[in-house]
Write an enzyme that holds these catalytic residues in place. Structure first.
Site, short mmCIF file in Angstrom:
data_model
loop_
_atom_site.label_atom_id
_atom_site.label_comp_id
_atom_site.label_asym_id
_atom_site.label_seq_id
_atom_site.Cartn_x
_atom_site.Cartn_y
_atom_site.Cartn_z
N LYS A 172 -3.74 12.05 -3.85
CA LYS A 172 -2.77 12.40 -2.80
C LYS A 172 -1.46 12.92 -3.41
O LYS A 172 -0.53 13.25 -2.69
CB LYS A 172 -2.49 11.18 -1.92
CG LYS A 172 -3.69 10.75 -1.08
CD LYS A 172 -3.30 9.72 -0.07
CE LYS A 172 -4.44 8.90 0.43
NZ LYS A 172 -5.31 9.58 1.39
N ASP A 219 0.88 -1.17 0.00
CA ASP A 219 0.00 0.00 0.00
C ASP A 219 0.92 1.22 0.00
O ASP A 219 1.44 1.62 1.04
CB ASP A 219 -0.90 -0.03 1.24
CG ASP A 219 -1.70 1.25 1.38
OD1 ASP A 219 -1.53 2.16 0.55
OD2 ASP A 219 -2.46 1.36 2.36
C1 LIG Z 1 -1.93 4.44 3.77
C2 LIG Z 1 -3.20 4.60 3.00
N1 LIG Z 1 -3.67 3.56 2.31
C3 LIG Z 1 -4.81 3.64 1.61
C4 LIG Z 1 -5.54 4.79 1.57
C5 LIG Z 1 -6.81 4.83 0.79
O1 LIG Z 1 -6.71 5.74 -0.23
P1 LIG Z 1 -7.97 6.06 -1.15
O2 LIG Z 1 -9.02 6.63 -0.25
O3 LIG Z 1 -7.46 7.03 -2.14
O4 LIG Z 1 -8.39 4.78 -1.75
C6 LIG Z 1 -5.10 5.91 2.28
C7 LIG Z 1 -5.89 7.16 2.31
O5 LIG Z 1 -5.85 7.92 3.25
C8 LIG Z 1 -3.88 5.81 3.02
O6 LIG Z 1 -3.42 6.85 3.70
#
Ligand SMILES: Cc1ncc(COP(=O)(O)O)c(C=O)c1O
Length: 411
Positions: free
Chosen positions: A226, A200
């Site tokens: 992001k 991730d």
């Molecule tokens: C470490 C991490 N993984 C996954 C996500 C999920 O991202 P998204 O909402 O863009 O799918 C986030 C979002 O804050 C995150 O900070």
């Protein structure tokens, strides 16, 4: 602080010229979602105004232009993470969808009752819940890497946790603690035991030069929103051989080569996973965001955030001492620019609301990491997080607003 010319960069972001309640907007919530530079807005506007059409289908000029721009965005994403080939990049809505795609396709084809998946206590819900859903459906065991008192992964029992596991699903950078994990070492340990690795990288790719080949991972998930791009688009990078053998995810649209009454033949990788009309303009905006970051240089982005994080940790410690607790490593070489903190005796939401009076935007809550919050023994934290458009003046504004909040709640 000299890694970036932030004064110039700030001018590229129209929203940062806004005033809220008569105060300059101080945006410190980029770990949640980043702001967008004019170049991204222009690229998207240009598509809508000049060559918008559905992709891959039309044989007329603007459809061909839209298709070329969409596929060029894929090439940019692939280059940005040093993919071996462009076909290893699948466009998805966001990192959450990327993880779910792997859970629904590769994992459901390869994991059965009694198999194990290794996660960590610092995972975002996006890298927890899809595996819990699979565990409930298939009887798969979930194992957890705990944290050290210094907010790092406690890898002392890693070999035992990985023993017989089929997958290690791990974040490259924690959205709460800021901790950067040694993905290459984790991947090597997982592969030695025969497990696949999903990273991730939602917080990592926007902030640190990323090389999926050096990581030697199998799957990497991240989101455009992001990293200065629009919402509604993200990427799953995966090894081509895995994408080839994985079953399809959603059905319909561009993911087919042929459909008959008795079945269908899927399209080639990566389109096999891109069902229906995709977020075309968002992909083009994603490409423009990558151009913007590339022009700044990812090493400079990282250096700047390291400097700003050091400045922040020092400023918070100097001003508030033991009244304010930071949840995360203090060594800025091993962490990113998400700084979680709590004032003794004041709820994080109350802090956020008072800060809003000074137009300082910080996040308050569990940050979609409730298992981690439980480990930390707190219901919520405040979190300030930085990006290329933040500077020491923003941190000073945060510290002054926090001092006001502290006085308001009379610690
Ligand atoms: C470490 C991490 N993984 C996954 C996500 C999920 O991202 P998204 O909402 O863009 O799918 C986030 C979002 O804050 C995150 O900070």
């Amino acid at each position: 602080m000299g890694a970036l010319d932030v004064a110039t960069i700030k001018r590229d972001f129209p929203i940062l010229a806004r005033e809220i309640k008569g105060k300059r907007l101080v945006y410190l919530d980029s770990a949640s979602s980043s702001q967008k530079p004019q170049a991204v807005l222009d690229a998207m506007d240009e598509c809508y105004r000049n060559y918008y059409a559905n992709i891959h289908r039309g044989v007329y000029t603007i459809a061909e232009q839209a298709t070329a721009a969409y596929e060029e965005a894929r090439r940019k994403v692939a280059r940005f993470v040093n993919a071996r080939e462009t076909a290893e990049v699948v466009f998805v809505r966001n990192a959450t969808e990327a993880v779910n795609l792997v859970a629904y396709t590769w994992a459901r084809a390869n994991l059965r009752s009694g198999d194990a998946i290794v996660l960590s206590h610092m995972e975002h819900h996006a890298n927890v819940v899809p595996w819990q859903m699979l565990a409930a459906e298939r009887g798969v065991e979930l194992r957890w890497i705990p944290l050290t008192a210094g907010y790092r992964l406690d890898t002392s029992g890693l070999d035992r946790l990985l023993d017989g596991a089929k997958l290690l699903a791990i974040s490259a950078m924690s959205n709460v603690l800021g901790t950067i994990n040694d993905v290459a070492a984790l991947t090597s340990a997982a592969h030695a035991g025969g497990a696949h690795v999903l990273v991730d990288a939602c917080q990592y790719v926007p902030h640190v030069a990323t090389d999926v080949r050096a990581w030697d991972a199998d799957f990497v998930a991240f989101s455009a929103h992001k990293m200065l791009g629009p919402s509604g688009i993200g990427a799953l990078w995966a090894r081509r051989d895995l994408l080839e053998e994985m079953p399809c995810f959603l059905g319909g649209g561009e993911m087919i080569r042929d459909v008959r009454l008795d079945g269908f033949t899927p399209n080639d990788v990566p389109w096999k996973f891109e069902a229906g009309t995709m977020p075309i303009v968002e992909a083009i905006g994603f490409g423009a965001a990558i151009d913007y970051l590339t022009a700044i240089g990812m090493d400079a982005v990282r250096d700047h955030e390291r400097e700003l994080t050091r400045y922040t940790l020092d400023a918070l410690a100097d001003r508030f001492g033991a009244d304010l607790h930071v949840y995360g490593p203090h060594d800025v070489d091993g962490r990113g620019g998400a700084v979680s903190f709590l004032f003794e005796g004041i709820h994080a939401h109350d802090i956020s609301q008072v800060l809003d009076e000074d137009a300082v935007c910080v996040r308050a809550g569990h940050h979609c990491a409730k298992p981690l919050m439980r480990q930390l023994g707190v219901p919520a934290t405040s979190r300030a997080s930085f990006y290329v458009y933040n500077d020491a003046a923003d941190v000073d504004a945060l510290v002054e607003a926090l001092a006001k909040a502290q006085k308001f709640f009379e610690i």
